[in-house]
Design a protein around this motif. Sequence first.
Motif, PDB file in Angstrom:
ATOM      1  N   LYS A 195       0.874  -1.180   0.080  1.00  0.00           N
ATOM      2  CA  LYS A 195      -0.001   0.088   0.015  1.00  0.00           C
ATOM      3  C   LYS A 195       0.870   1.364  -0.017  1.00  0.00           C
ATOM      4  O   LYS A 195       0.616   2.228  -0.585  1.00  0.00           O
ATOM      5  CB  LYS A 195      -0.828   0.106   1.262  1.00  0.00           C
ATOM      6  N   ASP A 250       2.405   1.591  -3.551  1.00  0.00           N
ATOM      7  CA  ASP A 250       1.556   2.118  -4.374  1.00  0.00           C
ATOM      8  C   ASP A 250       1.288   3.492  -4.264  1.00  0.00           C
ATOM      9  O   ASP A 250       1.187   4.230  -5.360  1.00  0.00           O
ATOM     10  CB  ASP A 250       0.219   1.209  -4.470  1.00  0.00           C
ATOM     11  N   SER A 251       0.879   3.827  -3.135  1.00  0.00           N
ATOM     12  CA  SER A 251       0.516   5.150  -2.796  1.00  0.00           C
ATOM     13  C   SER A 251       1.567   6.216  -3.211  1.00  0.00           C
ATOM     14  O   SER A 251       1.271   7.322  -3.800  1.00  0.00           O
ATOM     15  CB  SER A 251       0.486   5.205  -1.266  1.00  0.00           C
ATOM     16  N   ALA A 298       4.068   5.630  -5.606  1.00  0.00           N
ATOM     17  CA  ALA A 298       4.134   5.540  -6.798  1.00  0.00           C
ATOM     18  C   ALA A 298       3.168   6.526  -7.510  1.00  0.00           C
ATOM     19  O   ALA A 298       3.513   7.178  -8.480  1.00  0.00           O
ATOM     20  CB  ALA A 298       4.016   3.884  -7.388  1.00  0.00           C
ATOM     21  N   ARG A 299       2.021   6.417  -7.072  1.00  0.00           N
ATOM     22  CA  ARG A 299       0.828   7.340  -7.527  1.00  0.00           C
ATOM     23  C   ARG A 299       1.226   8.674  -7.168  1.00  0.00           C
ATOM     24  O   ARG A 299       1.080   9.595  -8.204  1.00  0.00           O
ATOM     25  CB  ARG A 299      -0.529   6.854  -6.649  1.00  0.00           C
ATOM     26  N   GLU A 357       3.652   9.889 -10.073  1.00  0.00           N
ATOM     27  CA  GLU A 357       2.993   9.847 -11.416  1.00  0.00           C
ATOM     28  C   GLU A 357       2.142  11.059 -11.425  1.00  0.00           C
ATOM     29  O   GLU A 357       2.315  11.859 -12.566  1.00  0.00           O
ATOM     30  CB  GLU A 357       1.972   8.640 -11.637  1.00  0.00           C
ATOM     31  N   ILE A 358       1.522  11.633 -10.239  1.00  0.00           N
ATOM     32  CA  ILE A 358       0.646  12.750 -10.307  1.00  0.00           C
ATOM     33  C   ILE A 358       1.684  13.937 -10.213  1.00  0.00           C
ATOM     34  O   ILE A 358       1.323  14.985 -11.074  1.00  0.00           O
ATOM     35  CB  ILE A 358      -0.117  12.661  -9.120  1.00  0.00           C
ATOM     36  N   LYS A 383       7.628  10.494 -14.859  1.00  0.00           N
ATOM     37  CA  LYS A 383       7.448   9.179 -15.641  1.00  0.00           C
ATOM     38  C   LYS A 383       8.575   8.116 -16.185  1.00  0.00           C
ATOM     39  O   LYS A 383       9.595   8.252 -15.712  1.00  0.00           O
ATOM     40  CB  LYS A 383       6.719   9.731 -17.072  1.00  0.00           C
ATOM     41  N   ALA A 442       8.786   2.060  -5.199  1.00  0.00           N
ATOM     42  CA  ALA A 442       7.834   2.905  -5.893  1.00  0.00           C
ATOM     43  C   ALA A 442       8.352   3.575  -7.320  1.00  0.00           C
ATOM     44  O   ALA A 442       7.800   3.606  -8.326  1.00  0.00           O
ATOM     45  CB  ALA A 442       7.434   4.029  -4.972  1.00  0.00           C
ATOM     46  N   ILE A 467       6.967   2.516 -11.499  1.00  0.00           N
ATOM     47  CA  ILE A 467       6.647   3.372 -12.475  1.00  0.00           C
ATOM     48  C   ILE A 467       7.670   3.374 -13.404  1.00  0.00           C
ATOM     49  O   ILE A 467       7.170   4.248 -14.582  1.00  0.00           O
ATOM     50  CB  ILE A 467       6.245   4.843 -12.106  1.00  0.00           C
TER      51      ILE A 467
END
Length: 69
Positions: free
Chosen positions: A7, A10-11, A13-14, A17-18, A22, A43, A47
Motif C-alpha cells: 500500500k 502504491d501510494s 508511486a501514484r 506519477e501525479i 514518468k 515505487a 513506474i
Amino acid sequence: NSLEFKKRVDSFARFLEISGIKKGDRVALILLNSSEFVVSIFAITKIGAVVVHINNFLKLDSFFNLEFA
C-alpha cells in the motif's frame, strides 16, 4: 507486513506519477537507510523511473557541485 508495504509503495508511486515523474525519468534519492528508502526504491522502479542514489555523507558544498542533466 507485506500488505501495508505494498500500500505504501502504491501510494508513493501514484504520488510520483501525479507529480509528473514518468518512465525513464531519473529520481535522485538522498535518504538514510530506512523503510522510506526501501518504499521509495520500489515505487520509483514500479513506474519505470530510474533511481539515482546520492551519497548522504556528502558535505553541503558538494551538493552544489552535483550536475543533473
